[in-house]
Design an enzyme around this catalytic site. Structure first.
Site, short mmCIF file in Angstrom:
data_model
loop_
_atom_site.label_atom_id
_atom_site.label_comp_id
_atom_site.label_asym_id
_atom_site.label_seq_id
_atom_site.Cartn_x
_atom_site.Cartn_y
_atom_site.Cartn_z
N TYR A 145 -3.18 -2.27 -6.03
CA TYR A 145 -2.56 -1.83 -4.97
C TYR A 145 -3.21 -1.31 -3.84
CZ TYR A 145 1.28 0.64 -2.39
OH TYR A 145 2.36 1.01 -1.45
N ASP A 240 -11.39 0.47 -2.75
CA ASP A 240 -10.24 1.19 -2.24
C ASP A 240 -10.20 2.43 -3.22
OD1 ASP A 240 -7.91 2.54 -1.93
OD2 ASP A 240 -6.76 0.90 -2.09
N LYS A 268 -4.99 10.25 -0.35
CA LYS A 268 -4.56 11.29 -1.45
C LYS A 268 -5.34 12.72 -1.37
CE LYS A 268 -2.01 7.86 -3.57
NZ LYS A 268 -2.01 6.30 -3.97
C1 LIG Z 1 -1.64 5.28 -3.09
C2 LIG Z 1 -2.56 3.98 -2.66
C3 LIG Z 1 -2.72 3.47 -1.51
C4 LIG Z 1 -1.66 3.77 -0.26
O1 LIG Z 1 -1.68 5.17 0.11
P1 LIG Z 1 -0.56 5.79 0.77
O2 LIG Z 1 -1.12 6.95 1.34
O3 LIG Z 1 0.52 5.84 -0.21
O4 LIG Z 1 -0.03 4.82 1.88
C5 LIG Z 1 -3.64 2.55 -1.30
N1 LIG Z 1 -4.56 2.28 -2.31
C6 LIG Z 1 -4.46 2.85 -3.31
C7 LIG Z 1 -5.53 2.68 -4.53
C8 LIG Z 1 -3.53 3.70 -3.82
O5 LIG Z 1 -3.29 4.49 -4.83
#
Ligand SMILES: *Cc1c(COP(=O)(O)O)cnc(C)c1O
Length: 430
Positions: A145, A240, A268
């Protein structure tokens, strides 16, 4: 008396004004068959709902709260900045301090730009990759994701897996065509795509440790082989690290596994609980961004001083020489207490842990791939979730999400969790 009375009333009202009653789908608790709980406040490793029920919290705001709730130094930093103002839409000293700090944590990041969410970070990173390479396609992995921008809503784990859809309405076929999907931990699947689309792939993007199909670890050499393939085919490698950054270790998953990606996405933890994201990498690539280069990217609230103050106060605490040892000690302690309970049910359960990320899968004999994770019994997960909630343990309301351990979790929290788990599994499996 209903112990969730105030939460129920709030949700009923929310459903009148907010689609599905929530501002992010997994919060709706649909896949665990109940209505959501409204949180009033948090303290350390605990949250307290509007009805006054207290829980040991294993969501930690989906990762950001690695120091626990209401961290005093972060609160103090926000308060001090707040006294001066909240936003200027102009340059401020905090954003410079933040950028310099990030580069100290991540040697592969020479320059970095701040954004407001992980979604923005990944979306901007692939635009940059496309602009820099002059190529259109990206390779992502089934189950990874990367936020909710169009290009990524293709076989994207967690929320989508939970709801059993492979994409999203509103994402056009033309956009989908530029996203190629490979299989995580299967290097041949990547090479096959690179061979077939030789001259049109701009970047490979992945979560170096998967956190959005539950916790799934990279196979030995997988990340190294990706680095080699990216070099061989002239493709950018994007990590990511929105979850794994500042969590797997000081330098994120790339530090733990010793791989230098070309670009890194963060989010995060970096915001200390306020909305922040960032993306950064090699100077030469980052300088393709506007106003230096041709790739446009912007944000009214990007580098917001309150958010920067919170993030800096977070990263300063993570800079303590023993921080990551303390975090690993907490996570190890947790595993020591719950593993013997889980191992009583080898035909029902598997447990994965990568540092302070972990997932209990309702699927026996290990989960090493997205395909394994998909075999998990989500009905049983729902039963487990609800039983644990009743016992004061707040877990991710979906099988395909990680539990997040923080340094604020105490031995007592872990003991309470192990006891609740033992009782719950005995009720479920006899
Ligand atoms: C949570 C998440 C996102 C998206 O971040 P948001 O602040 O919710 O837009 C992107 N990549 C990973 C791996 C994530 O866990």
């Amino acid at each position: 008396m209903n112990k969730y009375e105030k939460s129920e009333a709030l949700f009923a009202k929310a459903c009148r004004y907010i689609p599905g009653g929530v501002n992010s789908p997994v919060r709706a608790f649909k896949s665990v068959g109940r209505n959501p709980i409204y949180i009033d406040h948090g303290k350390g490793g605990h949250i307290i709902d509007v009805d006054g029920n207290e829980y040991v919290d294993y969501i930690s705001s989906w990762g950001p709260l690695i120091l626990g709730h209401a961290n005093p130094l972060i609160q103090e930093a926000i308060r001090a900045e707040l006294e001066k103002g909240t936003s200027y839409g102009a340059c401020n000293a905090r954003e410079v301090e933040m950028a310099a700090l990030i580069t100290q944590f991540f040697p592969s990041v020479e320059k970095v730009r701040m954004v407001n969410s992980g979604t923005e970070a990944t979306m901007s990173a692939i635009r940059l990759a496309r602009g820099y390479t002059g190529k259109d396609k990206i390779i992502k992995f089934d189950g990874c994701y990367h936020g909710h921008s169009d290009s990524f809503l293709i076989q994207a784990g967690s929320g989508l897996a939970t709801f059993g859809t492979s994409g999203s309405a509103g994402v056009t076929d033309r956009v989908a065509q530029d996203t190629l999907v490979a299989t995580y931990n299967d290097i041949d699947s990547v090479e096959a795509l690179l061979k077939r689309f030789q001259d049109s792939v701009a970047a490979i993007i992945l979560e170096p440790v998967m956190g959005n199909m539950g916790c799934i670890l990279p196979a030995p050499h997988f990340l190294q082989e990706l680095r080699s393939l990216a070099d061989q085919y002239g493709v950018l490698l994007i990590f990511d690290e929105v979850i794994s950054g500042f969590r797997m270790g000081r330098g994120g998953a790339q530090g733990v596994y010793g791989i230098q990606p070309d670009l890194t996405c963060m989010g995060k933890i970096i915001g200390g609980g306020l909305p922040v994201g960032a993306f950064g990498g090699k100077k030469e690539i980052m300088d393709a961004l506007s106003p230096n280069g041709p790739v446009y990217q912007a944000g009214t609230l990007s580098g917001n001083p309150l958010a920067m103050a919170a993030g800096i106060a977070m990263l300063q605490q993570l800079s303590a020489p023993d921080f990551y040892d303390r975090l690993e000690e907490r996570a190890t302690k947790f595993e020591q207490l719950i593993r013997p309970v889980i191992e009583k049910y080898p035909e029902e359960l598997s447990f994965n842990r990568a540092g302070s990320l972990c997932t209990l899968f309702f699927k026996p004999h290990g989960v090493a791939s997205n395909a394994d994770a998909k075999q998990a019994d989500t009905q049983k997960y729902a039963q487990y979730f609800n039983a644990m909630l009743e016992k004061g343990i707040y877990l991710p309301p979906a099988q395909f999400e990680c539990m997040f351990i923080s340094v604020a979790h105490t031995d007592e929290d872990f003991e309470k969790t192990a006891k609740a788990l033992s009782e719950t599994l005995a009720e479920m499996f006899g």
